[in-house]
Design a protein around this motif. Structure first.
Motif, PDB file in Angstrom:
ATOM      1  N   GLY A 162     -10.402   7.618   2.213  1.00 30.77           N
ATOM      2  CA  GLY A 162      -9.425   7.568   1.146  1.00 30.77           C
ATOM      3  C   GLY A 162      -9.128   6.141   0.721  1.00 30.77           C
ATOM      4  N   ASN A 163      -8.354   6.015  -0.351  1.00 34.48           N
ATOM      5  CA  ASN A 163      -8.015   4.685  -0.861  1.00 34.48           C
ATOM      6  C   ASN A 163      -7.247   3.860   0.166  1.00 34.48           C
ATOM      7  OD1 ASN A 163      -9.223   5.145  -3.364  1.00 34.48           O
ATOM      8  ND2 ASN A 163      -7.358   6.060  -4.208  1.00 34.48           N
ATOM      9  N   TYR A 219      -7.538  -3.485  -6.704  1.00 35.66           N
ATOM     10  CA  TYR A 219      -8.261  -2.283  -6.279  1.00 35.66           C
ATOM     11  C   TYR A 219      -8.232  -1.187  -7.340  1.00 35.66           C
ATOM     12  CZ  TYR A 219      -9.820   1.622  -3.401  1.00 35.66           C
ATOM     13  OH  TYR A 219     -10.509   2.707  -2.909  1.00 35.66           O
ATOM     14  N   PHE A 220      -7.070  -0.913  -7.915  1.00 37.68           N
ATOM     15  CA  PHE A 220      -6.958   0.193  -8.864  1.00 37.68           C
ATOM     16  C   PHE A 220      -7.358  -0.210 -10.284  1.00 37.68           C
ATOM     17  CE2 PHE A 220      -4.067   1.485  -5.451  1.00 37.68           C
ATOM     18  CZ  PHE A 220      -4.545   2.762  -5.205  1.00 37.68           C
ATOM     19  N   ILE A 230      -9.670   2.619   2.897  1.00 49.40           N
ATOM     20  CA  ILE A 230     -10.571   1.591   2.375  1.00 49.40           C
ATOM     21  C   ILE A 230      -9.826   0.276   2.196  1.00 49.40           C
ATOM     22  CG2 ILE A 230     -11.934   0.902   0.382  1.00 49.40           C
ATOM     23  CD1 ILE A 230     -12.702   3.827   0.019  1.00 49.40           C
ATOM     24  N   MET A 231      -8.626   0.331   1.635  1.00 49.04           N
ATOM     25  CA  MET A 231      -7.861  -0.898   1.410  1.00 49.04           C
ATOM     26  C   MET A 231      -7.458  -1.538   2.730  1.00 49.04           C
ATOM     27  SD  MET A 231      -5.480   0.390  -1.778  1.00 49.04           S
ATOM     28  CE  MET A 231      -4.582  -1.165  -1.904  1.00 49.04           C
ATOM     29  N   LYS A 233     -14.340  -4.950  -3.467  1.00 52.58           N
ATOM     30  CA  LYS A 233     -14.471  -3.513  -3.726  1.00 52.58           C
ATOM     31  C   LYS A 233     -15.808  -3.151  -4.360  1.00 52.58           C
ATOM     32  CE  LYS A 233     -12.473  -3.127  -8.380  1.00 52.58           C
ATOM     33  NZ  LYS A 233     -11.408  -2.500  -9.184  1.00 52.58           N
ATOM     34  N   ARG A 258     -16.569   4.997   0.730  1.00 52.33           N
ATOM     35  CA  ARG A 258     -16.073   5.975  -0.238  1.00 52.33           C
ATOM     36  C   ARG A 258     -16.948   7.234  -0.248  1.00 52.33           C
ATOM     37  NH1 ARG A 258     -16.011   2.752  -4.165  1.00 52.33           N
ATOM     38  NH2 ARG A 258     -13.842   2.059  -3.982  1.00 52.33           N
TER      39      ARG A 258
END
Length: 318
Positions: free
Chosen positions: A221-222, A139-140, A225-226, A207, A216
Motif C-alpha cells: 500500500g501507499n 508521492y501523490f 511504500i512511503m 518513487k 507496488r
C-alpha cells in the motif's frame, strides 16, 4: 617463438598470478568486487575531510557545554556582585566580569544550553513538518502537489525574523517556558519550507525507481511504500538541510533575544548577553565579544558540518 605465442604466454602467466602481475595478489581475475553503498562512500569522504572533523569537534564541545556546563566552569553564572563590575580576570573568571559583576565566561558557557535547545528542537519540529509535507506532495503529485507547493511558496515568501517579531510580541510578557516554546514553534513554523522542497524532490526521484514499482506490483500500500522505501531515501538530504538550518535557528534565537522579543532574563542566553554587552560596551568590550564569539563559532560549526555532509552525499561532486 612468434610474437603471437609470446603475447599469449604472457597473458596466461598474468591470469595465473592475478591482475596486478604479482604472485599471490589478492585482486585476481574473476574475483567479485565488493560494491560500496552511498553511505559507505560518503563516510570514506568524510573521514578524509578535515573540515568535517573540525566542525564535528566544535559541535560536540558545544553540546557537552550545554548538557554539562559544570565541566567547563566551576563558577555560578548567577553569582553576581556589583563590587566586581567590569573587573579583570580573577578567581576562575578568565574573561573577567560584566556590568553586573557576573562571570562573563560562566554566562557564555551556560548560555549554550538555551541557544542549543532552541536550535535543536526547532530543527526537529522543522524536520517533522518538512518530511510530512514533502513526502505527501512528492508521492501523490497532481493537485495535492500543486496545493502544497503553493503553500510552501507562500510561507517561503514571509520574512522569518519580521514574522517572528510580530508573532512573539503576543507572548513577550509570558513565563520563561512559554517564551522558550513559543520561539521554538515560531521558528519551526516559518523555517520548514526549504527542507520540504528538498524532501519533495527526493521523493519524486525515488518513487520512479524499479524497487518502488516492484513493491507496488506485490501489493504494498501507499503507507508501506512511503515508510519502507521512500522515507529512507528522503532522510539523507533532509538531515543535511536541517544541520545547516540548526545553525541558522541558533542565530535567529540570538537575534530575537537581542531585540528583546525572544528569551528574556533571568534566562541565560547568548543573545541576551550580547544585548547587555552592547549597552555597556564603552566600559568594557569583553562581555560583548565573548558571547558573540561563542555564538559565531557555534553557528559556523553547524554550517560547516552541514556543508561537509552535503558534499559527501552529493554524487555530482565525486
Amino acid at each position: 617463438m612468434s610474437d603471437f605465442e609470446t603475447v599469449a604466454a604472457t597473458e596466461n602467466q598474468a591470469a595465473r598470478r592475478g591482475v596486478s602481475g604479482e604472485p599471490g595478489a589478492p585482486n585476481q581475475v574473476g574475483a567479485p568486487q565488493k560494491a560500496r553503498s552511498l553511505a559507505g562512500d560518503a563516510w570514506r569522504d568524510l573521514r578524509r575531510n578535515p573540515i568535517f572533523w573540525i566542525s564535528l569537534t566544535l559541535v560536540v564541545v558545544v553540546a557537552a557545554m550545554a548538557a554539562v556546563p559544570s565541566l567547563f566552569t566551576a563558577n555560578d553564572p548567577r553569582d553576581c556582585l556589583l563590587s566586581r563590575q567590569h573587573d579583570g580576570a580573577s578567581g576562575g573568571a578568565i574573561f573577567g566580569y560584566d556590568f553586573q559583576g557576573c562571570d562573563t565566561y560562566a554566562r557564555a558557557v551556560y548560555g549554550a544550553r538555551a541557544s542549543l535547545l532552541v536550535g535543536a528542537l526547532s530543527a526537529l519540529l522543522t524536520g517533522i513538518i518538512a518530511l510530512v509535507v514533502g513526502m505527501v506532495a512528492g508521492y501523490f503529485g497532481r493537485w495535492v502537489d500543486a496545493v502544497l507547493s503553493r503553500v510552501i511558496d507562500i510561507v517561503l515568501g514571509i520574512p522569518l525574523l519580521l514574522a517572528a517579531i510580530v508573532l512573539l510580541k503576543r507572548v513577550s510578557t509570558s513565563s520563561d517556558n512559554v517564551r522558550l516554546f513559543a520561539v521554538i514553534f515560531v521558528l519551526a513554523v516559518l523555517g520548514w519550507t526549504t527542507a520540504a522542497r528538498v524532501v519533495r524532490s527526493s521523493v519524486i526521484t525515488a518513487k520512479e525507481q524499479d524497487y518502488v514499482a516492484a513493491a507496488r506490483m506485490l501489493g504494498a500500500g501507499n503507507g508501506r511504500i512511503m515508510w519502507r522505501h521512500i522515507l529512507p531515501n528522503a532522510l539523507a538530504p533532509a538531515i543535511v538541510v536541517l544541520t545547516i538550518a540548526l545553525g541558522s535557528f541558533i542565530a535567529a534565537e540570538a537575534t530575537l533575544s537581542f531585540l528583546g522579543i525572544g528569551l528574556k532574563a533571568p534566562t541565560i542566553s547568548w543573545g541576551i548577553d550580547i544585548d547587555a554587552g552592547r549597552v555597556h560596551m564603552r566600559e568594557s568590550a569583553t562581555p560583548l565579544v565573548v558571547p558573540s564569539a561563542f555564538l559565531a563559532l557555534t553557528v559556523l560549526a553547524f554550517i560547516m558540518l552541514g556543508d561537509a555532509i552535503r558534499d559527501a552525499f552529493d554524487p555530482k561532486l565525486r
